[in-house]
Design an enzyme around this catalytic site. Structure first.
Site, PDB file in Angstrom:
ATOM      1  N   ASP A  91       0.827  -1.212   0.000  1.00 47.95           N
ATOM      2  CA  ASP A  91       0.000   0.000   0.000  1.00 47.95           C
ATOM      3  C   ASP A  91       0.863   1.266   0.000  1.00 47.95           C
ATOM      4  OD1 ASP A  91      -2.348   1.492   0.130  1.00 47.95           O
ATOM      5  OD2 ASP A  91      -3.210   0.255   1.723  1.00 47.95           O
TER       6      ASP A  91
ATOM      7  N   ASP B 275     -10.699   1.974  -3.184  1.00 50.71           N
ATOM      8  CA  ASP B 275     -11.208   1.566  -1.873  1.00 50.71           C
ATOM      9  C   ASP B 275     -12.730   1.509  -1.878  1.00 50.71           C
ATOM     10  OD1 ASP B 275      -8.806   1.190  -0.701  1.00 50.71           O
ATOM     11  OD2 ASP B 275      -8.791   3.041   0.467  1.00 50.71           O
TER      12      ASP B 275
HETATM   13  C1  GLA Z   1      -5.745   1.627   2.305  1.00 48.06           C
HETATM   14  C2  GLA Z   1      -6.159   0.517   1.367  1.00 48.06           C
HETATM   15  C3  GLA Z   1      -7.255  -0.293   1.995  1.00 48.06           C
HETATM   16  C4  GLA Z   1      -6.777  -0.868   3.303  1.00 48.06           C
HETATM   17  C5  GLA Z   1      -6.292   0.248   4.209  1.00 48.06           C
HETATM   18  C6  GLA Z   1      -5.627  -0.292   5.438  1.00 48.06           C
HETATM   19  O1  GLA Z   1      -6.752   2.552   2.461  1.00 48.06           O
HETATM   20  O2  GLA Z   1      -6.523   1.040   0.132  1.00 48.06           O
HETATM   21  O3  GLA Z   1      -7.679  -1.318   1.127  1.00 48.06           O
HETATM   22  O4  GLA Z   1      -5.732  -1.766   3.048  1.00 48.06           O
HETATM   23  O5  GLA Z   1      -5.353   1.096   3.546  1.00 48.06           O
HETATM   24  O6  GLA Z   1      -5.210   0.707   6.276  1.00 48.06           O
END
Ligand code: GLA
Length: 737
Positions: free
Chosen positions: A460, A526
């Protein structure tokens, strides 16, 4: 005169002077490059394949493009080079900008040498007075993409500041409309169209990553172009840091698409003997956006490291448990997941250090003894014993100031020496161009990958880079950070062959062809609300084939929009991509779990087709209805989704035209379970829906079949199976069956 030299062990002709332009041809693309004279190469044609051309025909084509001299202009026509040069008379954006302490602000490069090996051309040029050499690489790939990059070498005795290296591709004046995308967190890839008028349409990212608002492609096309019609040309910058992409139309008639890295002030200062290599600028074209996209898809699929195994259906724990890690709960979830047919179980954020929410612990890549007293072993062992792969979330480039790492090494935070950049998601960026920070992160990742049976990392990157100063002088550090991340990924992959990595950046804020050289899928957003995903996935697929896009079935009520959707609609929206589940299925009913298992089984049965076929979209006149699908490369079968976003104006809804089939083929078309369920709207059954229909591919794309009446926010699947023997390719298309 033709000489020969050896480049990388292969004999390639070195053309010291050519009397005719050169043609690169592959994958339905012709690129005609005028390399006569001592100026930089000029692209005379990019697009449709013109067939094999003789030297004479190439000369005629190039000469016919030379404009007249007009009043108010320069006395000789201005050649617009691949790197357009101000010093040659180009008054638009220069392809190479920089200076040597204020001098040499407009280099004029002269060609020294040309190499051609198959569909690749390398031009070496120099401006001896300015102390610069440039190497231009121009290629046409087997799928018909064009890619260009330039390397600038400082041959002078003092430092040279590079400000921009922006290769360009010309498009014809029939391209009068532009299309790109913008977006934000939870809504990446919103399309925007605008007229391609005189001036510059410039899209920039200063986020230190492409960004949720980045356009994956900047497209110019004929008025009203769609998925299946209208000539289109588009470019992409394969770079994961700051970048620029532009469409420029000059009053002299030239229209260019170009792009490269956006360099911050002083970011690339070449000391004597040093070089700067620009990212690849990729260009694709087509008759409609589907053809343009398919060149990228074929290119990605031809990569040696493109995933060759069936894409494992994934369960990601994020929207199921968030930070509430609990072995019993996760063990139960894993058991349920395996029962559904899930093949990869990914433990998301919250397993390390003091990371019980997003305020702390980022950077402390040690399993939390508080939450996981026996380490991750009990869960990982359980997952693998169930026959699933185990995956783990990491965010290696980031740190919470409230972490052991930041307390021990405050100097590892990317930023100027005397201030801390504005916080975002309560985190800062780790300066990976700092060798100690790099080594530390590498060793932590390595240790985890050695200790646990990790098949997959969700990598990420949750914040933009702001005020990214590096080192004691606080020089601009995005370029160095981007290269360091590539190096980190390359080393990790090299040491752990078989490991798959997902590029996630708070969703889809880091999607580009350079990160995809090192990763195996992207997390598109997301937001997993299927209505939003329709658009996000559709426009992400302009660049990526569906198997590289993570698409998950979420909870009945979307966590990011509050909209409620049926399971069938949620599952159908994720069906074509790299399928996953991101839902606490322990809260689902038995009936829901059984239905989800049916969807997963159907996906598994068809993923061989979905992940190798051609992506197609119908240009439906009513935006309420979308029809898209995948057609097998041999056109033997296809799967289409019919997506009802809102109510249609006409009642019943219009027609489904099914694109991409062999016009000569005869197909059996029928609903595909489990996507065959139509909720009752009090209508009589649609005649063909019950027993299917047999029609030619030509009739299906030109006439179509009546669309079923669906409630809004519902979708169904349709399958087309070829039932006649395929005809040899030389037989010309027939008429309507
Ligand atoms: C980001 C990612 C999510 C999740 C969160 C965890 O927002 O895009 O899918 O993994 O971090 O903190």
């Amino acid at each position: 005169m033709e000489l020969f030299t050896r480049a990388e062990g292969v004999a390639v002709p070195v053309l010291s002077r050519t009397s005719a332009p050169l043609q690169l041809r592959a994958g339905g693309t012709s690129l005609v490059v005028d390399v006569r004279g001592d100026g930089l190469p000029r692209i005379v044609h990019w697009g449709a394949d013109l067939g094999v051309m003789s030297g004479e025909a190439l000369v005629a084509l190039a000469d016919a493009q030379v404009p007249q001299r007009v009043s108010g202009g320069l006395d000789a026509p201005v050649p617009v080079a691949v790197l357009p040069e101000h010093a040659a008379g180009w008054l638009g954006t220069p392809g190479l900008a920089g200076h040597r302490a204020g001098s040499d602000f407009a280099p004029r490069l002269r060609m020294l040498e040309l190499e051609q090996a198959e569909e690749r051309l390398v031009a070496h040029a120099a401006d001896e007075r300015a102390g610069l050499r440039a190497t231009l690489e121009i290629e046409v790939t087997s799928s018909g993409l064009v890619r260009l990059r330039a390397t600038v070498h400082n041959t002078g005795g003092t430092a040279f500041d590079v400000e921009a290296v922006l290769p360009t591709l010309p498009v014809p004046d029939t391209a009068t409309e532009l299309l790109d995308t913008t977006g934000r967190h939870l809504r990446e890839r919103s399309p925007q169209r605008l007229p391609f008028v005189v001036g510059t349409h410039l899209r920039e990212s200063r986020r230190g990553r492409p960004g949720a608002d980045a356009t994956l492609l900047l497209v110019a096309g004929e008025e009203g172009f769609g998925a299946r019609s209208g000539r289109v040309w588009g470019v992409h910058v394969a770079w994961s840091g700051n970048h620029r992409v532009l469409a420029e139309r000059a009053i002299s008639g030239e229209s260019l698409l170009g792009g490269g890295e956006l360099l911050l002030p002083g970011e690339v200062r070449l000391e004597p003997g040093e070089s700067y290599e620009s990212p690849w600028l990729y260009g694709s074209h087509g008759d409609g956006l589907d053809e343009l996209a398919s060149r990228f898809h074929d290119h990605l699929r031809a990569r040696p490291h493109h995933p060759r195994t069936p894409r494992p259906v994934t369960l990601n724990t994020w929207e199921a448990v968030y930070f509430n890690h609990d072995l019993d709960r996760l063990t139960e979830l894993a058991g349920l997941a395996a029962g559904l047919g899930v093949e990869r179980f990914v433990l998301d954020d919250g397993w390390f250090g003091s990371r019980r929410d997003d305020s702390r612990g980022l950077g402390d890549w040690y399993v939390s003894p508080e939450v996981w007293p026996e380490g991750l072993h009990p869960l990982a062992d359980h997952v693998t014993a169930l026959g699933m792969q185990f995956g783990l979330w990491v965010e290696p480039e980031m740190v919470n100031p409230d972490s052991d790492l930041a307390r021990a090494h405050p100097d590892w935070i990317l930023g100027p020496p005397d201030r801390v950049p504005p916080s975002s998601r309560r985190q800062q960026v780790l300066d990976l161009a700092h060798p100690d920070a790099f080594d530390h992160i590498l060793s932590r990742l390595d240790a985890l990958l050695v200790e646990y049976p990790i098949a997959y990392l969700k990598w990420d990157h949750n914040r933009d880079l702001v005020d990214a100063g590096h080192g004691p002088l606080g020089t601009a550090g995005v370029h160095g950070q981007t290269l360091a991340v590539y190096r980190l990924l390359d080393i990790v992959r090299g040491r752990h062959p078989g490991l798959e990595i997902e590029s996630c950046a708070a969703g889809g804020a880091r999607v580009d062809l350079a990160i995809l050289e090192r990763t195996d899928r992207v997390w598109a957003s997301d937001c997993i609300d299927p209505i939003e995903r329709e658009q996000i996935q559709r426009w992400t697929e302009l660049l990526l084939p569906p198997e590289l896009i993570g698409e998950h079935v979420g909870a009945p009520v979307s966590h990011s929009t509050g909209r409620q959707h049926t399971l069938d609609f949620r599952a159908a929206s994720a069906f074509f991509g790299h399928l996953g589940v991101e839902w606490d299925v322990s809260r689902a009913t038995d009936e829901e779990r059984a239905r989800l298992a049916e969807w997963i089984a159907a996906h598994k049965a068809l993923r061989g087709l979905l992940h190798t076929g051609r992506r197609v979209h119908a240009d439906h006149p009513d935006p309420a209805l979308r029809v898209h699908g995948v057609v097998a490369v041999d056109q033997g079968e296809a799967v289409y989704a019919v997506v009802q976003l809102t109510t249609t104006l006409t009642y019943p809804s219009g027609w489904l035209r099914l694109p991409g089939l062999d016009p000569d083929g005869v197909y059996d078309v029928r609903p595909l379970p489990p996507g065959n369920r139509i909720e009752g709207t009090g209508q009589s059954p649609l005649p063909w829906w019950t027993d299917g229909v047999r029609m030619s591919g030509y009739a299906l794309s030109e006439v179509g079949v009546r669309a079923p009446v669906l409630y809004p926010e519902r979708s169904v699947l349709v399958r087309a199976t070829r039932i006649d023997a395929p005809q040899p390719a030389h037989i010309s298309p027939g008429g309507i069956a």
